[in-house]
Design a protein around this motif. Sequence first.
Motif, short mmCIF file in Angstrom:
data_model
loop_
_atom_site.label_atom_id
_atom_site.label_comp_id
_atom_site.label_asym_id
_atom_site.label_seq_id
_atom_site.Cartn_x
_atom_site.Cartn_y
_atom_site.Cartn_z
N SER A 436 0.83 -1.19 0.00
CA SER A 436 0.00 0.00 0.00
C SER A 436 0.87 1.25 0.00
CB SER A 436 -0.93 -0.02 1.21
OG SER A 436 -1.71 1.16 1.26
N ARG A 437 1.85 1.28 0.90
CA ARG A 437 2.74 2.44 0.95
C ARG A 437 3.43 2.68 -0.39
NH1 ARG A 437 8.15 1.13 3.51
NH2 ARG A 437 8.18 0.06 1.49
N ASP A 438 3.94 1.62 -1.00
CA ASP A 438 4.66 1.78 -2.26
C ASP A 438 3.75 2.36 -3.34
OD1 ASP A 438 6.85 0.76 -0.97
OD2 ASP A 438 6.73 -1.23 -1.91
N HIS A 439 2.50 1.91 -3.38
CA HIS A 439 1.57 2.45 -4.37
C HIS A 439 1.31 3.92 -4.13
CE1 HIS A 439 -2.02 3.24 -6.71
NE2 HIS A 439 -2.60 3.64 -5.59
N VAL A 440 0.99 4.28 -2.89
CA VAL A 440 0.60 5.66 -2.58
C VAL A 440 1.77 6.61 -2.80
CG1 VAL A 440 -0.12 7.20 -0.72
CG2 VAL A 440 -1.22 4.98 -0.98
N ILE A 441 2.94 6.28 -2.28
CA ILE A 441 4.09 7.18 -2.38
C ILE A 441 4.52 7.35 -3.83
CG2 ILE A 441 6.53 7.48 -1.79
CD1 ILE A 441 4.69 8.08 0.52
N SER A 442 4.52 6.27 -4.59
CA SER A 442 4.99 6.35 -5.98
C SER A 442 4.02 7.11 -6.88
CB SER A 442 5.22 4.95 -6.55
OG SER A 442 3.99 4.23 -6.64
N SER A 443 2.79 7.32 -6.40
CA SER A 443 1.78 7.98 -7.23
C SER A 443 1.88 9.50 -7.22
CB SER A 443 0.38 7.57 -6.76
OG SER A 443 0.17 6.18 -6.91
N LEU A 444 2.60 10.07 -6.25
CA LEU A 444 2.68 11.52 -6.12
C LEU A 444 4.09 11.99 -6.42
CD1 LEU A 444 1.38 14.24 -5.27
CD2 LEU A 444 2.11 13.73 -2.92
N ASP A 445 4.24 12.84 -7.42
CA ASP A 445 5.55 13.38 -7.77
C ASP A 445 6.15 14.12 -6.57
OD1 ASP A 445 5.37 12.43 -10.34
OD2 ASP A 445 4.70 14.33 -11.21
N GLY A 446 7.38 13.78 -6.27
CA GLY A 446 8.09 14.46 -5.19
C GLY A 446 7.98 13.78 -3.85
N ALA A 447 6.99 12.91 -3.68
CA ALA A 447 6.84 12.22 -2.40
C ALA A 447 7.91 11.14 -2.27
CB ALA A 447 5.45 11.59 -2.30
N GLU A 448 8.42 10.98 -1.06
CA GLU A 448 9.43 9.96 -0.84
C GLU A 448 9.44 9.57 0.63
OE1 GLU A 448 13.36 12.74 -0.06
OE2 GLU A 448 12.96 12.04 -2.10
N ILE A 449 9.95 8.37 0.90
CA ILE A 449 10.15 7.94 2.28
C ILE A 449 11.59 8.25 2.68
CG2 ILE A 449 8.37 6.17 2.10
CD1 ILE A 449 10.60 4.09 1.88
N GLY A 450 11.88 8.10 3.97
CA GLY A 450 13.23 8.33 4.44
C GLY A 450 13.39 9.60 5.25
N GLY A 451 12.36 10.47 5.26
CA GLY A 451 12.41 11.65 6.10
C GLY A 451 12.80 12.93 5.40
N GLY A 452 13.15 12.88 4.13
CA GLY A 452 13.62 14.08 3.45
C GLY A 452 12.54 14.92 2.80
N TRP A 453 11.35 14.36 2.59
CA TRP A 453 10.29 15.09 1.87
C TRP A 453 9.70 16.16 2.76
CZ3 TRP A 453 4.71 13.05 1.16
CH2 TRP A 453 3.97 13.94 0.34
N GLN A 454 9.71 17.40 2.27
CA GLN A 454 9.13 18.53 3.00
C GLN A 454 8.13 19.24 2.08
OE1 GLN A 454 9.78 19.85 6.28
NE2 GLN A 454 10.63 17.80 6.57
N PRO A 455 6.82 18.96 2.22
CA PRO A 455 5.82 19.62 1.37
C PRO A 455 5.86 21.13 1.54
CG PRO A 455 4.85 17.75 2.55
CD PRO A 455 6.20 17.98 3.14
N ASP A 456 5.52 21.85 0.48
CA ASP A 456 5.54 23.30 0.48
C ASP A 456 4.21 23.83 1.03
OD1 ASP A 456 5.72 26.00 0.05
OD2 ASP A 456 6.11 25.87 -2.11
N PRO A 457 4.20 24.45 2.22
CA PRO A 457 2.92 24.90 2.78
C PRO A 457 2.27 26.01 1.97
CG PRO A 457 4.77 25.72 4.08
CD PRO A 457 5.33 24.73 3.10
N LYS A 458 3.03 26.69 1.11
CA LYS A 458 2.45 27.76 0.29
C LYS A 458 1.44 27.22 -0.71
CE LYS A 458 6.48 30.84 0.52
NZ LYS A 458 7.36 29.92 1.28
#
Length: 462
Positions: A436-458
């Motif tokens: 499930s995680r692999d499907h969801v994360i791979s579906s959104l450009d820029g999303a990643e596991i590992g702690g480095g992804w920081q969405p832009d609140p703007k």
Amino acid sequence: MTGSVLLTGGIVVTCAGSDEVLWPADVLIDNGVITAIGRDLPAGDAQRVDVSGRIVMPGLVDTHRHTWQAVVRNIASDWTLDQYLVGLHIGLSRYFRPEDTYAGTLIGALEALDAGVTTLLDWSHNLFTPDHADAAVDALTDAGLRAVFAHGGGAQQWGGEMPSPVPHPEADVRRLRAGRFADNTGLVTMGLALRGPQFSTLEVTKGDFQLARELDLRISVHVGDGHWGKIKPIHQMNGEGLLSDQVTYVHCNTLADDELRLIADTGGTASIAPDVEMQMGHGWPATGRLLDLGVRPSLSVDVCSSIGGDMFTTMRTALAVQRATDNSAAVAAGEAPERVRLSCADVLRFATIEGARANGLDAVTGSLEVGKAADIVILAGDTLATMPMNNPVASIVYAAHPGMVRDVLVAGRFVKRDGKLVGVDLDRLRGLAEASRDHVISSLDGAEIGGGWQPDPKLLLA
């Protein structure tokens, strides 16, 4: 239903009184209901379970958890509230299939059970279709805990313009209320998780609340979440006659004192999530301010994509923050605090009977009393953190953790025994979670596991 079980010789913390402890004592269970509590109870043909030296307590009650997010657990651990709204609701939520909602809800519910949470309000706000809703209910049912399925809409309501002009999905709510939730007698019952005026227009809020009243469903609503709570949401709802004793107000951090008084005056209940509130910028937990006005809060884990899912930690956070707040006022005044205002027993009741009350289930669960359901947690009492046992209530609040949860009963049935969940295939669950995680994360450009992804609140303003 179950047969008879006699728990013998335990340290029984009932939560029926502020700090009632029966030590040692027996608990007799018959067909899922507590029928006697006392010493040297006759066993008859009951199954005897020796719990000598162990703490026997009510199951913990969580009043607000977004359980579907368990498959993306800890992805939001370094995010603010606005980043969470962007990353989860504008971002990942739209890519959840029904099977992903099932996986997250099942894993999250079993995590709660494993940690001694026997009753959970599942604030399920990623129900893109009726199939998603059915998958969430199936998962709660399969997990075997007592739950309130709080229907919270889906990406249509949460992933676009805020405040949203899109109403709650009324047809799906009516379908479920007429079908799977035609009565309130099952282990899984129904409520509504509504956005309120912070996240939907006032006209939409009025319609959503009217739907709940028409279908006789309790409401849970977010209010006072950081800057989102500065719009005086309680005053807005009060002006439309929406406040009542059927509403639980979640967070409350940035509500004004007169708004908290309106909650108290209308019989409302409150749910605080101190770990998430301080992490994401909601503001200081409102525990003491609520107590000052006569509202005894319940506790919640909230965002399990951010923090861990056990309520022992939440109890400690709630207690530490409020004691620090109280003590700092005395120190600032040049005084030495004479005694603490908030006790361990108070916070344990927040996590048990007050939680049951906020979920509308206090006649059923939340304390160990004759006539109530046997929703029971048994904690190890011989750990290095608890020996010798001097104060059972404080041991629960300050020393306990999920690893001490040896046995869990829901309606008299063992769902965890000798430290292991009953009938749960962890390898299968891990496979569900990772797929499930692999499907969801791979579906959104820029999303990643590992702690480095920081969405832009703007992007909230885009």
